[in-house]
Design an enzyme around this catalytic site. Structure first.
Site, PDB file in Angstrom:
ATOM      1  N   HIS A   1       1.998   1.625  -3.643  1.00  0.00           N
ATOM      2  CA  HIS A   1       0.628   2.685  -4.729  1.00  0.00           C
ATOM      3  C   HIS A   1       1.074   4.204  -4.058  1.00  0.00           C
ATOM      4  O   HIS A   1       0.585   5.042  -4.494  1.00  0.00           O
ATOM      5  CB  HIS A   1      -0.890   2.062  -3.872  1.00  0.00           C
ATOM      6  CG  HIS A   1      -0.589   0.267  -4.595  1.00  0.00           C
ATOM      7  ND1 HIS A   1      -0.684   0.550  -5.780  1.00  0.00           N
ATOM      8  CD2 HIS A   1      -1.474   0.063  -3.726  1.00  0.00           C
ATOM      9  CE1 HIS A   1      -1.091  -0.167  -6.101  1.00  0.00           C
ATOM     10  NE2 HIS A   1      -1.916  -1.479  -5.206  1.00  0.00           N
TER      11      HIS A   1
ATOM     12  N   GLU B   1       0.952  -0.979   0.214  1.00  0.00           N
ATOM     13  CA  GLU B   1      -0.156  -0.334   0.016  1.00  0.00           C
ATOM     14  C   GLU B   1       1.175   1.354   0.458  1.00  0.00           C
ATOM     15  O   GLU B   1       0.347   1.973  -0.645  1.00  0.00           O
ATOM     16  CB  GLU B   1      -0.647  -0.329   0.510  1.00  0.00           C
ATOM     17  CG  GLU B   1      -2.014  -1.323   1.621  1.00  0.00           C
ATOM     18  CD  GLU B   1      -2.848  -1.520  -0.194  1.00  0.00           C
ATOM     19  OE1 GLU B   1      -2.770   0.175  -0.705  1.00  0.00           O
ATOM     20  OE2 GLU B   1      -3.298  -2.393  -0.151  1.00  0.00           O
TER      21      GLU B   1
END
Length: 218
Positions: free
Chosen positions: A31, A28
Site C-alpha cells: 500500500h 501494508e
C-alpha cells in the site's frame, strides 16, 4: 478462541501468528509503496516503507491477533495527493495483490517440497515436513487475506476497487455503509469457517497444479 491453540498446539499457534504478521506487513508495505508511486508520500514520510510489524500494524492489532486471531494494518494514504483518478483503487489493490503473489510463491514452494521429498508426508518429524506445513499454511492464509480484503465492503480494500469500477457506489449513504460493515462482522462470525475451507480447497488445487508441472519438468 484462537489463543486456546497456544495450549493445545503451540507450534501451530506461533506458525500462524508469524505467517499472518509477515503477510499483513507485506500487504501494508505494498500500500505504502504503491501510494508513493502514485504521488502520495504520506505513508513513506511516516516510515511505512518497512516490514516492521510495530509500524505497519501497531501493538493493539498484534495483541488482538494473539488473542482472537483477527488483526489489521494501518498505513495512512491521502488520495488527494495521488496523480490519477484510478490511483486510489490501484493503491487499495496493491495490498491484496501482495497476498496473491505470496499465495503463488508459497504454493510453488509447497509443490517443490512435495516433488523433491515425496516421502515428506509420512515423516512428520522431519525438517522437510515442517517446511511443508509452513509453506502450505502460508499459501492458505494469504489467499484467505486476498479474498477477504477484496470483499466490496467499506473499510476493506475491495470497496475502493469496487467504487472505482462502479462510481455510483460513492452515492451510498452512511447508514447503508454502516449496514455493510455490520454484514462484514456477521460474515466473520458465522461464515469464516466456510471461507477458510474454501481457501484450503483453492490452495490444494494450486499446489496440485504446480506439483504436476514441476513433476513433468523434472
Amino acid at each position: 478462541m484462537f489463543i486456546e491453540l497456544l495450549g493445545s498446539n503451540p507450534n501451530f499457534y506461533f506458525m500462524c501468528v508469524l505467517i499472518v504478521i509477515f503477510s499483513v506487513c507485506c500487504h501494508e508495505y505494498m500500500h505504502a509503496r504503491a501510494a508513493l508511486w502514485q504521488g502520495d508520500s504520506t505513508a513513506a514520510d511516516l516510515g511505512h516503507l518497512t516490514l516492521n510489524p510495530l509500524k505497519q500494524m501497531g501493538a493493539f492489532p498484534i495483541i488482538m491477533l494473539l488473542i482472537i486471531g483477527i488483526t489489521w494494518g494501518q498505513v495512512p494514504v491521502n488520495p488527494s495527493r495521488m496523480k490519477h483518478r484510478y490511483s486510489d483503487a490501484l493503491v487499495s489493490f496493491a495490498g491484496p495483490f501482495a497476498n496473491l503473489m505470496l499465495f503463488l510463491v508459497f504454493s510453488i514452494a509447497t509443490a517443490v517440497v512435495l516433488v523433491k521429498y515425496p516421502q515428506t508426508v509420512h515423516l512428520t518429524s522431519s525438517s522437510a515436513f515442517g517446511a511443508l506445513l509452513l509453506f502450505y499454511h502460508a499459501a492458505m492464509l494469504n489467499i484467505l487475506l486476498f479474498i477477504f480484503n477484496m470483499l466490496p465492503i467499506p473499510i476493506l480494500d475491495g470497496y475502493n476497487v469496487f467504487s472505482f469500477m462502479f462510481p455510483g457506489v460513492h452515492n451510498i449513504n452512511q447508514e447503508l455503509k454502516n449496514g455493510m460493515i455490520a454484514i462484514l462482522f456477521i460474515l466473520v462470525l458465522f461464515t469464516f469457517d466456510k471461507l477458510q475451507n474454501l481457501c484450503y480447497l483453492i490452495t490444494q488445487f494450486a499446489v496440485d497444479i504446480f506439483r504436476n508441472v514441476l513433476g513433468f519438468i523434472a
